[in-house]
Write a protein that holds these residues in place. Structure first.
Motif, PDB file in Angstrom:
ATOM      1  N   ASP A  26      46.830  49.651  42.431  1.00 55.54           N
ATOM      2  CA  ASP A  26      47.988  50.095  41.662  1.00 55.54           C
ATOM      3  C   ASP A  26      48.267  49.152  40.494  1.00 55.54           C
ATOM      4  N   GLN A  27      48.019  47.850  40.724  1.00 55.89           N
ATOM      5  CA  GLN A  27      48.249  46.877  39.665  1.00 55.89           C
ATOM      6  C   GLN A  27      47.295  47.120  38.501  1.00 55.89           C
ATOM      7  N   LEU A  28      46.039  47.462  38.817  1.00 57.34           N
ATOM      8  CA  LEU A  28      45.066  47.773  37.767  1.00 57.34           C
ATOM      9  C   LEU A  28      45.533  48.966  36.948  1.00 57.34           C
ATOM     10  N   LEU A  29      45.944  50.018  37.625  1.00 55.43           N
ATOM     11  CA  LEU A  29      46.327  51.257  36.951  1.00 55.43           C
ATOM     12  C   LEU A  29      47.618  51.117  36.152  1.00 55.43           C
TER      13      LEU A  29
ATOM     14  N   THR B 133      48.680  48.208  34.677  1.00 51.54           N
ATOM     15  CA  THR B 133      48.601  47.213  33.611  1.00 51.54           C
ATOM     16  C   THR B 133      48.796  47.901  32.262  1.00 51.54           C
ATOM     17  N   PRO B 134      49.708  47.417  31.418  1.00 48.65           N
ATOM     18  CA  PRO B 134      50.069  48.154  30.190  1.00 48.65           C
ATOM     19  C   PRO B 134      48.895  48.613  29.339  1.00 48.65           C
ATOM     20  N   ALA B 135      47.946  47.728  29.063  1.00 46.51           N
ATOM     21  CA  ALA B 135      46.821  48.114  28.207  1.00 46.51           C
ATOM     22  C   ALA B 135      45.974  49.200  28.850  1.00 46.51           C
ATOM     23  N   ILE B 136      45.809  49.131  30.166  1.00 45.87           N
ATOM     24  CA  ILE B 136      45.012  50.141  30.867  1.00 45.87           C
ATOM     25  C   ILE B 136      45.794  51.435  31.017  1.00 45.87           C
TER      26      ILE B 136
ATOM     27  N   SER C 169      36.051  46.960  29.264  1.00 48.27           N
ATOM     28  CA  SER C 169      36.147  46.757  27.818  1.00 48.27           C
ATOM     29  C   SER C 169      37.043  45.561  27.504  1.00 48.27           C
ATOM     30  N   LEU C 170      38.193  45.513  28.143  1.00 43.81           N
ATOM     31  CA  LEU C 170      39.113  44.390  27.926  1.00 43.81           C
ATOM     32  C   LEU C 170      38.509  43.074  28.395  1.00 43.81           C
ATOM     33  N   ALA C 171      37.800  43.127  29.514  1.00 41.83           N
ATOM     34  CA  ALA C 171      37.188  41.912  30.056  1.00 41.83           C
ATOM     35  C   ALA C 171      36.155  41.332  29.095  1.00 41.83           C
TER      36      ALA C 171
ATOM     37  N   GLU D 163      44.497  37.665  32.810  1.00 44.32           N
ATOM     38  CA  GLU D 163      45.110  38.785  33.529  1.00 44.32           C
ATOM     39  C   GLU D 163      44.045  39.787  33.955  1.00 44.32           C
ATOM     40  N   VAL D 164      43.153  40.130  33.038  1.00 48.06           N
ATOM     41  CA  VAL D 164      42.084  41.073  33.365  1.00 48.06           C
ATOM     42  C   VAL D 164      41.129  40.461  34.383  1.00 48.06           C
ATOM     43  N   ALA D 165      40.831  39.185  34.226  1.00 45.93           N
ATOM     44  CA  ALA D 165      39.950  38.510  35.181  1.00 45.93           C
ATOM     45  C   ALA D 165      40.524  38.574  36.590  1.00 45.93           C
ATOM     46  N   THR D 166      41.805  38.322  36.698  1.00 49.33           N
ATOM     47  CA  THR D 166      42.465  38.372  38.003  1.00 49.33           C
ATOM     48  C   THR D 166      42.441  39.783  38.580  1.00 49.33           C
TER      49      THR D 166
END
Length: 326
Positions: free
Chosen positions: A2-5, A7-10, A57-59, A300-303
């Motif tokens: 849920d945290q991945l989904l 995340t504002p940029a995602i 992509s962000l990573a 943030e993306v790494a985590t």
């Protein structure tokens, strides 16, 4: 997850992906095909595959642009088309509480709609993204077909090997997760090493995703599943969790399985440690996935990517009302 989904940029990228998927799914010259494809698309799902494309992509230091969004939409459209084919092969009449296309339109028309969605994704990839991305997705569709075919060759085979089951799910599920990460790496012009690393991450996650889904089929309540427990058993799909336990159930397997016999198989599997064995196996896959990740500057993306595999394991364990191991 849920945290991945969320995340504002995602989340912002997923809104664009959703709009793109709907446009692609509604691009046939025949309104009836658009209506049918739209039904599958609107049926929802978590959009985990395109979310992982955006996260990759962000990573790799690239803000998801039009090409990345389109590539992610193509991944989701391929997934949606494959669901139509899955329902056809299973003879399913319901998915997520709604009638399947084959139940509504008949097998022939449903097959054509699934084919349209796969082909439309390929056309969008070659015309709106790039030839290398289109090649990655085409290869994933080939693997998906091969994986599904392999599964059919082992239906109702009580002597199915773990290696055969693993090869099948690598094709039918993990290949598209791998492709979703790889197309983002291609769009980001990542190094060959980083492409391999992200592809490996996607594949390992895809494997644990499917294995945990198979575990739920054998352990969760029917209310949580939205279908009868042990549905795969009745259809002759003897999944990796079943095969790994070593439980003595061979004489109970077969066609026309009664509810009583299915319940006995499930009881023996639980008693044989199917939960602990499967979760431990998936934790190893999660560790492999995390170890494959390249260096990521955005913490943030790494985590998010590091925590996603284990978070999904915990989520499925909770849904199945299980106690995770270790």
């Amino acid at each position: 997850m849920d945290q991945l989904l969320s995340t504002p940029a995602i989340a912002q990228g997923l809104r664009k992906v959703e709009a793109r998927v709907q446009r692609l799914g509604g691009s046939s010259a025949l309104p009836a095909i658009n209506d049918a494809a739209g039904r599958i698309i609107r049926a929802g799902g978590k959009r985990l595959r395109p979310a992982m494309t955006l996260a990759t992509s962000l990573a790799l230091g690239k803000t998801p642009d039009r090409r990345v969004v389109t590539a992610a939409a193509c991944v989701e459209l391929i997934h949606a088309g494959s669901l139509v084919h899955d329902d056809l092969m299973d003879g399913a009449t319901e998915r997520r509480g709604a009638r399947t296309l084959n139940a509504e339109l008949g097998d022939g028309r449903a097959l054509v709609v699934g084919d349209f969605m796969l082909a439309r994704a390929g056309l969008a990839a070659i015309t709106a993204v790039s030839r290398p991305v289109a090649e990655v997705l085409a290869a994933a569709v080939v693997e998906l077909a091969e994986g599904q075919y392999l599964e059919t060759t082992d239906l109702f085979n009580p002597h199915r090997t773990k290696e055969s089951a693993l090869r099948s799910i690598t094709g039918k599920t993990a290949a598209l997760f791998r492709a979703g990460c790889l197309v983002a790496a291609v769009c980001a012009h990542a190094s060959d090493e980083d492409r391999v690393r992200m592809a490996t991450y996607g594949e390992r996650f895809g494997l644990l995703f499917q294995i945990l889904d198979d575990l739920l089929d054998l352990t969760a309540s029917s209310e949580r599943l939205g279908k009868p427990v042990g549905n795969d058993l009745r259809q002759g799909v003897y999944s990796l969790p079943l095969l790994m336990t070593g439980a003595d159930v061979t004489e109970l397997l077969g066609r026309d399985m009664s509810d009583e016999r299915a319940e006995e198989v499930l009881r023996r599997l639980r008693a044989g440690g199917i939960v602990d064995i499967t979760l431990a196996y998936c934790r190893d896959l999660a560790a492999d996935a995390v170890a494959a990740l390249p260096a990521i500057r955005d913490q943030e993306v790494a985590t998010l990517l590091r925590e996603l595999p284990d978070a999904y394991i915990q989520r499925v364990a909770s849904l199945a009302q299980l106690t995770p191991v270790g």
